[in-house]
Motif scaffolding. Sequence first.
Motif, PDB file in Angstrom:
ATOM      1  N   GLY A  88       0.801  -1.411  -0.274  1.00 15.92           N
ATOM      2  CA  GLY A  88      -0.108  -0.243  -0.353  1.00 15.92           C
ATOM      3  C   GLY A  88       1.590   1.221   0.101  1.00 15.92           C
ATOM      4  N   ARG A  89       0.559   2.638  -0.452  1.00 15.63           N
ATOM      5  CA  ARG A  89       0.838   3.945  -0.479  1.00 15.63           C
ATOM      6  C   ARG A  89       1.169   4.069   1.608  1.00 15.63           C
ATOM      7  NH1 ARG A  89      -0.371   6.109  -4.657  1.00 15.63           N
ATOM      8  NH2 ARG A  89      -1.648   8.030  -3.804  1.00 15.63           N
ATOM      9  N   LEU A  90       2.761   4.747   0.889  1.00 16.69           N
ATOM     10  CA  LEU A  90       3.255   5.281   2.619  1.00 16.69           C
ATOM     11  C   LEU A  90       4.275   6.299   2.115  1.00 16.69           C
ATOM     12  CD1 LEU A  90       4.609   1.740   4.072  1.00 16.69           C
ATOM     13  CD2 LEU A  90       2.258   2.820   4.087  1.00 16.69           C
ATOM     14  N   SER A  91       3.808   7.327   3.321  1.00 14.55           N
ATOM     15  CA  SER A  91       4.600   8.145   3.266  1.00 14.55           C
ATOM     16  C   SER A  91       6.147   7.672   3.680  1.00 14.55           C
ATOM     17  CB  SER A  91       3.995   9.410   4.334  1.00 14.55           C
ATOM     18  OG  SER A  91       3.965   9.281   5.764  1.00 14.55           O
ATOM     19  N   VAL A  92       6.691   9.247   3.883  1.00 15.65           N
ATOM     20  CA  VAL A  92       8.870   8.556   3.767  1.00 15.65           C
ATOM     21  C   VAL A  92       9.031   8.598   6.023  1.00 15.65           C
ATOM     22  CG1 VAL A  92      10.646   9.453   4.406  1.00 15.65           C
ATOM     23  CG2 VAL A  92       9.531  10.605   2.214  1.00 15.65           C
ATOM     24  N   ALA A  93       7.649   9.240   6.266  1.00 16.71           N
ATOM     25  CA  ALA A  93       7.274   9.291   7.944  1.00 16.71           C
ATOM     26  C   ALA A  93       7.568   7.821   8.241  1.00 16.71           C
ATOM     27  CB  ALA A  93       6.363   9.954   9.059  1.00 16.71           C
ATOM     28  N   GLU A  94       5.784   7.449   7.221  1.00 20.58           N
ATOM     29  CA  GLU A  94       4.814   5.724   7.818  1.00 20.58           C
ATOM     30  C   GLU A  94       6.501   4.888   7.316  1.00 20.58           C
ATOM     31  OE1 GLU A  94       0.374   7.050   6.969  1.00 20.58           O
ATOM     32  OE2 GLU A  94       2.141   6.631   5.584  1.00 20.58           O
ATOM     33  N   LEU A  95       7.377   5.067   6.525  1.00 25.75           N
ATOM     34  CA  LEU A  95       8.090   3.922   5.975  1.00 25.75           C
ATOM     35  C   LEU A  95       8.814   3.895   7.435  1.00 25.75           C
ATOM     36  CD1 LEU A  95       8.592   4.377   2.347  1.00 25.75           C
ATOM     37  CD2 LEU A  95       7.774   2.164   3.062  1.00 25.75           C
ATOM     38  N   ALA A  96       9.382   5.162   7.532  1.00 25.23           N
ATOM     39  CA  ALA A  96      10.858   5.553   8.672  1.00 25.23           C
ATOM     40  C   ALA A  96      10.216   4.792  10.169  1.00 25.23           C
ATOM     41  CB  ALA A  96      10.652   6.999   8.748  1.00 25.23           C
ATOM     42  N   ARG A  97       9.122   4.862  10.157  1.00 24.14           N
ATOM     43  CA  ARG A  97       8.307   4.632  11.610  1.00 24.14           C
ATOM     44  C   ARG A  97       8.660   3.107  11.558  1.00 24.14           C
ATOM     45  NH1 ARG A  97       5.383   9.698  12.514  1.00 24.14           N
ATOM     46  NH2 ARG A  97       3.677   8.527  10.932  1.00 24.14           N
ATOM     47  N   VAL A  98       8.284   2.489  10.381  1.00 21.58           N
ATOM     48  CA  VAL A  98       8.232   0.228  10.279  1.00 21.58           C
ATOM     49  C   VAL A  98       9.846   0.391  10.520  1.00 21.58           C
ATOM     50  CG1 VAL A  98       7.589  -1.065   8.811  1.00 21.58           C
ATOM     51  CG2 VAL A  98       5.923   0.971   9.914  1.00 21.58           C
ATOM     52  N   MET A  99      10.487   0.613   9.257  1.00 22.18           N
ATOM     53  CA  MET A  99      11.373   0.530   9.234  1.00 22.18           C
ATOM     54  C   MET A  99      12.923   0.798   9.744  1.00 22.18           C
ATOM     55  SD  MET A  99      11.842  -1.094   5.640  1.00 22.18           S
ATOM     56  CE  MET A  99      13.288  -1.564   5.741  1.00 22.18           C
ATOM     57  N   PRO A 100      14.399   0.059  10.526  1.00 25.57           N
ATOM     58  CA  PRO A 100      14.529   0.140  11.285  1.00 25.57           C
ATOM     59  C   PRO A 100      15.696   1.091  11.161  1.00 25.57           C
ATOM     60  CG  PRO A 100      15.407  -1.641  10.829  1.00 25.57           C
ATOM     61  CD  PRO A 100      13.934  -1.506   9.327  1.00 25.57           C
ATOM     62  N   VAL A 101      15.572   1.449  10.171  1.00 27.54           N
ATOM     63  CA  VAL A 101      16.371   2.849   9.769  1.00 27.54           C
ATOM     64  C   VAL A 101      16.073   4.137   9.866  1.00 27.54           C
ATOM     65  CG1 VAL A 101      18.112   1.218   8.530  1.00 27.54           C
ATOM     66  CG2 VAL A 101      16.373   2.780   7.200  1.00 27.54           C
ATOM     67  N   SER A 102      16.939   5.234   9.921  1.00 25.33           N
ATOM     68  CA  SER A 102      16.717   6.475   9.819  1.00 25.33           C
ATOM     69  C   SER A 102      16.022   7.355   8.803  1.00 25.33           C
ATOM     70  CB  SER A 102      17.599   7.276  10.321  1.00 25.33           C
ATOM     71  OG  SER A 102      18.725   7.140   9.330  1.00 25.33           O
ATOM     72  N   GLN A 103      14.970   8.082   8.888  1.00 20.03           N
ATOM     73  CA  GLN A 103      14.701   8.665   8.330  1.00 20.03           C
ATOM     74  C   GLN A 103      14.885   9.501   6.453  1.00 20.03           C
ATOM     75  OE1 GLN A 103      14.647  12.639   7.881  1.00 20.03           O
ATOM     76  NE2 GLN A 103      14.430  12.240   5.565  1.00 20.03           N
ATOM     77  N   PRO A 104      16.840   9.414   7.052  1.00 23.59           N
ATOM     78  CA  PRO A 104      17.130  10.756   5.501  1.00 23.59           C
ATOM     79  C   PRO A 104      17.196   9.198   5.035  1.00 23.59           C
ATOM     80  CG  PRO A 104      17.937  11.514   7.639  1.00 23.59           C
ATOM     81  CD  PRO A 104      17.122  10.125   7.737  1.00 23.59           C
ATOM     82  N   ALA A 105      17.876   7.887   5.502  1.00 22.24           N
ATOM     83  CA  ALA A 105      18.612   6.461   5.323  1.00 22.24           C
ATOM     84  C   ALA A 105      16.959   6.129   3.986  1.00 22.24           C
ATOM     85  CB  ALA A 105      18.353   5.030   5.902  1.00 22.24           C
ATOM     86  N   ILE A 106      15.975   6.283   4.728  1.00 22.50           N
ATOM     87  CA  ILE A 106      14.346   5.794   3.935  1.00 22.50           C
ATOM     88  C   ILE A 106      14.513   6.580   2.258  1.00 22.50           C
ATOM     89  CG2 ILE A 106      12.128   6.131   3.545  1.00 22.50           C
ATOM     90  CD1 ILE A 106      13.250   3.778   5.220  1.00 22.50           C
ATOM     91  N   SER A 107      14.370   7.895   2.413  1.00 21.10           N
ATOM     92  CA  SER A 107      14.875   8.928   1.051  1.00 21.10           C
ATOM     93  C   SER A 107      15.679   8.259   0.776  1.00 21.10           C
ATOM     94  CB  SER A 107      15.045  10.819   2.058  1.00 21.10           C
ATOM     95  OG  SER A 107      14.157  11.476   2.247  1.00 21.10           O
ATOM     96  N   GLN A 108      17.049   8.510   1.283  1.00 17.16           N
ATOM     97  CA  GLN A 108      17.949   7.937   0.163  1.00 17.16           C
ATOM     98  C   GLN A 108      17.439   6.657  -0.656  1.00 17.16           C
ATOM     99  OE1 GLN A 108      21.117   7.392   2.744  1.00 17.16           O
ATOM    100  NE2 GLN A 108      21.158   9.744   3.194  1.00 17.16           N
ATOM    101  N   HIS A 109      17.020   5.453  -0.074  1.00 23.49           N
ATOM    102  CA  HIS A 109      16.517   4.439  -1.008  1.00 23.49           C
ATOM    103  C   HIS A 109      15.384   4.828  -1.449  1.00 23.49           C
ATOM    104  CE1 HIS A 109      18.802   2.092   1.325  1.00 23.49           C
ATOM    105  NE2 HIS A 109      18.782   1.622   2.149  1.00 23.49           N
ATOM    106  N   LEU A 110      14.969   5.979  -1.040  1.00 22.42           N
ATOM    107  CA  LEU A 110      13.904   5.879  -1.949  1.00 22.42           C
ATOM    108  C   LEU A 110      14.079   6.484  -3.434  1.00 22.42           C
ATOM    109  CD1 LEU A 110      10.774   6.966   0.731  1.00 22.42           C
ATOM    110  CD2 LEU A 110      10.727   4.845  -1.374  1.00 22.42           C
TER     111      LEU A 110
END
Lengths: 95, 95
Positions: free
Chosen positions: A18-40
């Motif tokens: 399902g569709r998710l925002s960056v913050a929602e992903l960051a909450r679920v994943m065990p890495v920081s928000q910048p890491a999420i942004s970089q992967h995205l």
Amino acid sequence: MALADPTRRAIFEKLAEGRLSVAELARVMPVSQPAISQHLKVLKEARLVVDQPAGARRIYSIDPSGLGPLRQWLDRFWDEQLAAFKTLADGDETE
Amino acid sequence: MALADPTRRAIFEKLAEGRLSVAELARVMPVSQPAISQHLKVLKEARLVVDQPAGARRIYSIDPSGLGPLRQWLDRFWDEQLAAFKTLADGDETE
DNA sequence: AATTATGATAAGTCATGACTTATGAAGCGA
DNA sequence: TCGCTTCATAAGTCATGACTTATCATAATT
């Protein structure tokens, strides 16, 4: 290959549900928000996800067409190898 | 993911065209023989290739069953995403 | 037996990339 | 407008892994 990294695959799989925002992903994943942004960013450049602004947030979702090339690549080997196997199985002793 | 590395993918694609020894691969590829051996080790552990001794040489060939899991993984997303798209296309305004 | 070819492993180098913290920009609610 | 949230980027660290040369074991050849 954008799907090589396990964290990136995990993000991709989350988005597949399902569709998710960056913050929602960051909450679920065990890495920081910048890491999420970089992967995205990598996934987006690989045309595997698309993003859509929604106020201050940014909603990411899967771009299914991005899997097309991988699927084609895979199918090619699949067919080739099946054919090669068939040749062997048909009592071929060329080798 | 064993197929993440481009050199390893190249080796895999060479083997898809036919069985080859390590030396033959090393002659074709732009890396040293040890590099080839190391890549083959990874591919072998990933069940993507199989080897077979032939005298002093060792013949490598593709293990097509190794692509099965990748194909399954891919198909799963494929179906999920197609279904999701269909849902959207069917005049869904949940969002 | 000595030489040559083949391939795996050891050890070391080096680039890549996956993370971190820090920070700034942009939108929303009080 | 101030503060809070969201997200992207910058900069730096660190581990991983893709390569190299050196070497050894094994097998074929003479």
